[in-house]
Design a protein around this motif. Structure first.
Motif, mmCIF file in Angstrom:
data_model
loop_
_atom_site.group_PDB
_atom_site.id
_atom_site.type_symbol
_atom_site.label_atom_id
_atom_site.label_comp_id
_atom_site.label_asym_id
_atom_site.label_seq_id
_atom_site.Cartn_x
_atom_site.Cartn_y
_atom_site.Cartn_z
ATOM 1 N N ILE B 102 0.834 -1.196 0.000
ATOM 2 C CA ILE B 102 0.000 0.000 0.000
ATOM 3 C C ILE B 102 0.869 1.247 0.000
ATOM 4 N N VAL B 103 1.877 1.278 0.852
ATOM 5 C CA VAL B 103 2.766 2.439 0.898
ATOM 6 C C VAL B 103 3.430 2.648 -0.451
ATOM 7 N N ALA B 104 3.971 1.574 -1.020
ATOM 8 C CA ALA B 104 4.686 1.686 -2.299
ATOM 9 C C ALA B 104 3.755 2.151 -3.407
ATOM 10 N N ILE B 106 0.993 3.883 -3.056
ATOM 11 C CA ILE B 106 0.672 5.295 -2.832
ATOM 12 C C ILE B 106 1.808 6.140 -3.394
ATOM 13 N N GLY B 107 3.039 5.711 -3.144
ATOM 14 C CA GLY B 107 4.198 6.409 -3.704
ATOM 15 C C GLY B 107 4.131 6.454 -5.222
ATOM 16 N N LEU B 108 3.789 5.303 -5.823
ATOM 17 C CA LEU B 108 3.658 5.243 -7.285
ATOM 18 C C LEU B 108 2.584 6.209 -7.774
ATOM 19 N N TYR B 110 1.641 9.028 -6.423
ATOM 20 C CA TYR B 110 2.167 10.390 -6.422
ATOM 21 C C TYR B 110 3.127 10.613 -7.579
ATOM 22 N N ILE B 111 4.003 9.636 -7.813
ATOM 23 C CA ILE B 111 4.989 9.776 -8.889
ATOM 24 C C ILE B 111 4.296 9.919 -10.242
ATOM 25 N N GLN B 114 2.107 13.229 -10.468
ATOM 26 C CA GLN B 114 2.952 14.408 -10.612
ATOM 27 C C GLN B 114 3.626 14.411 -11.978
ATOM 28 N N GLY B 115 4.040 13.236 -12.423
ATOM 29 C CA GLY B 115 4.656 13.118 -13.738
ATOM 30 C C GLY B 115 3.694 13.571 -14.824
ATOM 31 N N ILE B 118 3.403 17.331 -14.774
ATOM 32 C CA ILE B 118 4.561 17.988 -15.385
ATOM 33 C C ILE B 118 4.551 17.801 -16.897
ATOM 34 N N HIS B 239 -8.869 9.300 -9.995
ATOM 35 C CA HIS B 239 -9.427 9.166 -8.643
ATOM 36 C C HIS B 239 -10.727 8.364 -8.606
#
Lengths: 310, 308, 240
Positions: B102-104, B106-108, B110-111, B114-115, B118, B239
């Motif tokens: 789950i943590v990883a 969630i990190g993905l 965001y990455i 955000q990517g 950008i 989402h």
């Protein structure tokens, strides 16, 4: 020194350090700390259910929001003062967590995650639906004049800081005490091996329900505190991201540790701050965390260095 | 517009929602069901599909149908590969531990998000449909000369929208054929049923997982490519699909692709239809609470097999 | 006045979709006995024990513990009436220290009194010979030691009835010997119900046995009686 005394001493040192921070840190950081402490209360509430009892909820924003709107609506629409407002927020959170606990605890694991998520979503949508009262996404603001307790103006930065610190300390000491009581130890037992705990004679359902209610009420306290101290209430605080944040803070800081939630909140806040709102950095940090420090910052510290860390 | 035609339109719109939801949710059901991981970034793969479709069709130019065909072929492929490598590089090393995953992921999330912000920008960008013909829909009325058919003003749909429904059905049928009639499908189902036995039979479980993860992401991306001419590409569009897909998979029952498709139908259709009777917000509240109640009283979902 | 039989069942039945896993079992366990429940695989022992402990709800019949009917009581309530239970596959709190494992069992009874809890934990660890491992994580122990820990956790509850589900499974020979000694040591202190496959252990320590087969009671009696019983022999060797 007994284990209990050591724990209380550690917490007292933490509080003392935070007191000193106000006088030593520049205004910007001190102001941040006030906000961080309020959200750390939220994270501590979440940690009680997730870190100690092992129940992963994806709907804690509902409890946060219950506290926020309980106080906010009571003061904004009902015209009550801060004291009764806090009470209103707490009662709202208590009732909501009781109902959610009663229903959601009939499920476990992933179903529990989704059920809590659903209740929180329904709550968020309800805030939007009753927009005439809540002003929905736009939210409402509590006038400065009303935000005073016992004659103390809480919109003043110093008063706000110490009010946040007071609440934070109260919750920290409460949790530090709770997790060493038989009740608290049983929560850990439930997390570790629920069936074994059951067959030792513990009433698992009652313990879990109590954990949900305590966790929800503390989260509600955070929401009420936020509304009172920072003067605003918005629907966004009941939306899905605000259910994910405490999970993140707790996992980052160290689940099942008393100070982990604060560390996680602090870390995440400054991570976003320093990366200029660039969540990609946060994303990479989280992936690195999952790969190399799964127990979270204080969790790893406890594992490798300070084994008595509460 | 009167009630009847209004309801018909809502049903049609609901069918489209259900079609895309079915694709996205089946993608999640594969990863969730086979690997038992909660992939919070699943919605972002959906969003990437839409974004990729925009990039591809803008790059190719000319008739929108060209860009569309290229997007349908390449977007799921690229995103599937991306997801498979994320699984190989990160998730595999976590040994698919639930909390770390789950943590990883969630990190993905965001990455990737955000990517996209950008690389793609904060604005929603439209993508033109490969074809679009207005199709007037008939309605019936009991008139003086008996049963009459007429075409109410405003009651129409679009050929592309109808195409979406058929395309989604075709893809799901194709997937069903792969899962039940091919060797690779058998391997995936075996790994889902019993991972240890699969290993004992010499199945490279970790590679199957990477394939499954990639396939799940590709399906979500494909769903997004299909809907993007209707909806527009937007970096935050992942989402809602994430939320809905999870609901559908759990309600349908873990490990049951059939359940997932049926739940997608149920939830996709009902959201649109309930909105006809109540305000959309109230409709959503009812739907949300209904989902919760189904799980409270039947935690294994409608077609699930026991607890996980 | 305490009941003669600490545990009794009348007509206890469990049906799973048309199939009777247990049918009309009448069972009585005299206080103070060491009693073994045996039977070939699939006889319904696990189901029966499940219904005794409360983990499986009965379809029909009653369960009595110490003179009171407990059929409708959930598992944790029955345990708190004075039953200790060890799992078929040893189940302890692997990531917690050995001390804490025992303490959790003790605390349910002694509650907040930290000094009393500590003293009791010390006593139990002494008795089962795990004082040296007190601060080790339970999961780091050998399987045999984990089993001993689990028994220690049961002892910590001062149970009236001790249910041991296949306690010697997975144990090496010296550990089995140690287990037999422990049972003999406990004799008279508490009533013991053993579910076992190991016939040597069963014959050596039991005062009486119940044999289940095909979900029903096949025979009851002393070890000698059961050893002679033709039906029991046939059941184990196949055929009945």
């Amino acid at each position: 020194m007994s284990e209990i005394s050591r724990i209380h001493l550690l917490h007292a040192a933490m509080v003392a350090a935070l007191v000193i921070c106000w006088f030593v840190l520049p205004v910007y950081h001190a102001g941040n700390l006030a906000r961080i402490m309020v959200f750390a209360i939220y994270a501590m509430g979440y940690n009680l259910l997730f870190g100690y009892t092992g129940l992963l909820s994806l709907g804690h924003a509902l409890f946060f929001g219950a506290g926020m709107y309980g106080l906010g609506l009571a003061m904004h629409l009902g015209g009550v003062s801060a004291g009764p407002g806090i009470l209103a927020g707490l009662i709202a959170a208590l009732v909501v967590s009781g109902i959610v606990g009663f229903l959601a605890l009939r499920t476990t694991g992933v179903a529990f995650m989704i059920v809590t998520l659903m209740f929180a979503q329904a709550g968020y949508l309800a805030v939007l639906l009753f927009g005439t009262y809540t002003r929905g996404d736009e939210g409402f603001v509590l006038p400065q004049a009303t935000r005073a307790l016992l004659g103390v103006d809480l919109s003043d930065a110093q008063n706000r800081y110490f009010a946040a610190l007071l609440l934070f300390s109260a919750v920290l000491f409460f949790i530090g005490w709770l997790v060493r009581t038989p009740f608290g130890r049983c929560l850990v037992a439930i997390r570790e091996n629920e069936e074994r705990a059951r067959m030792l004679g513990y009433d698992i359902t009652r313990h879990k329900l109590m954990a949900v209610i305590m966790s929800g009420t503390i989260s509600g306290l955070s929401g009420a505190a936020y509304c009172l101290l920072f003067g605003s209430a918005q629907a966004a605080f009941v939306a899905v991201p605000y259910s994910i944040f405490p999970l993140l803070y707790v996992l980052l800081g160290g689940m099942g540790t008393t100070l982990g939630p604060f560390v996680g909140t602090l870390f995440m806040f400054y991570l976003i701050d320093w990366s200029g709102g660039n969540m990609m950095v946060a994303g990479f940090v989280l992936v690195a965390l999952a790969l190399f420090a799964p127990a979270g910052i204080l969790g790893e510290v406890r594992r490798r260095l300070i084994t008595w860390l509460p | 517009m009167e009630f009847g035609p209004h309801l018909m339109l809502a049903t049609l719109e609901g069918a489209i929602t259900a079609a895309i939801l079915a694709l996205t949710a089946v993608g999640l059901s594969l990863t969730f069901g086979v690997m038992r991981v909660v992939n919070v970034a699943h919605g972002e793969f959906f969003m990437l599909g839409a974004v990729a479709a925009w990039f591809i069709s803008t790059a190719i130019g000319g008739h929108p149908a060209l860009g569309f065909i290229a997007a349908v072929v390449f977007a799921p492929l690229i995103i599937g590969l991306l997801a498979a490598s994320a699984d190989w590089l990160v998730l595999k090393r976590l040994e698919y531990d639930p909390e770390r995953t789950i943590v990883a992921t969630i990190g993905l999330l965001y990455i990737i998000q955000q990517g996209a912000l950008i690389g793609f920008g904060p604005n929603a960008q439209p993508v033109e449909a490969p074809f679009s013909h207005r199709i007037a829909l008939p309605w019936f009325e009991w008139g003086e000369s008996g049963f009459e058919m007429y075409y109410p003003w405003g009651l129409s749909t679009n050929s592309y929208k109808l195409f979406i429904i058929f395309a989604a059905c075709a893809i799901l049928m194709g997937l069903w054929v792969i899962m039940t009639r091919t060797k690779i499908g058998l391997v995936m189902r075996a790994t889902q049923q019993d991972r240890d036995m699969a290993t004992a039979f010499g199945i490279p479980v970790e590679r199957v997982y990477a394939l499954t993860f990639g396939l799940g992401a590709a399906l979500a991306a494909l769903g997004a490519v299909l809907i993007v001419p209707v909806q527009q590409a937007y970096y935050l569009m992942g989402h809602d699909p994430l939320l809905l897909s999870f609901i559908v998979v759990i309600i349908g029952g873990l490990g049951s692709l059939r359940g997932t498709v049926l739940a997608a139908l149920l939830i996709g259709m009902s959201d649109g239809i309930i909105s006809v009777f109540f305000s959309p917000t109230l409709a959503k509240i009812i739907a949300t609470l209904l989902v919760a109640m189904v799980l409270v009283f039947r935690p294994q979902g409608l077609f699930g097999k026991g607890t996980h | 006045m305490a009941a003669v039989n600490i545990l009794e069942t009348k007509g206890l039945t469990k049906t799973y979709g048309g199939l009777d896993a247990n049918r009309d079992i009448d069972f009585a366990l005299p206080r103070g006995d060491v009693h073994a429940l045996i039977g070939p695989n699939g006889a319904g022992k696990s189901t029966f024990v499940g219904m005794l402990s409360g983990r499986i709800p009965a379809t029909r019949g009653q369960v009595w513990f110490d003179g009171a009917e407990v059929t409708r009581l959930p598992a944790h309530k029955r345990i708190s009436l004075g039953i200790a239970y060890t799992f078929q596959i040893t189940s302890v709190f692997a990531k917690l220290p050995v001390r804490e494992n025992v303490a959790l069992a003790v605390r349910r009874i002694l509650g907040r009194d930290r000094a009393a809890v500590r003293a009791k934990v010390d006593g139990v660890l002494e008795r089962v010979g795990m004082v040296d491992q007190a601060y080790q994580l339970a999961g780091d122990l050998s399987y045999g030691h984990q089993r001993v820990l689990e028994i220690g956790m049961g002892l910590a509850q001062n149970p009236e009835l001790f249910i041991l589900d296949e306690p010697t499974q997975g144990l090496a020979l010296p550990e089995v010997e140690a287990f037999k000694n422990l049972v003999n040591d406990l004799r008279g202190e508490t009533t013991i119900l053993l579910i076992e496959h190991n016939m040597n252990v069963v014959m050596e320590v039991s005062d009486s046995l119940t044999v289940l087969n095909h979900g029903e009671v096949l025979a009851r009696g002393t070890p000698d009686e059961i050893r002679e019983n033709a039906d029991v022999q046939a059941a184990y060797l196949g055929g009945v």
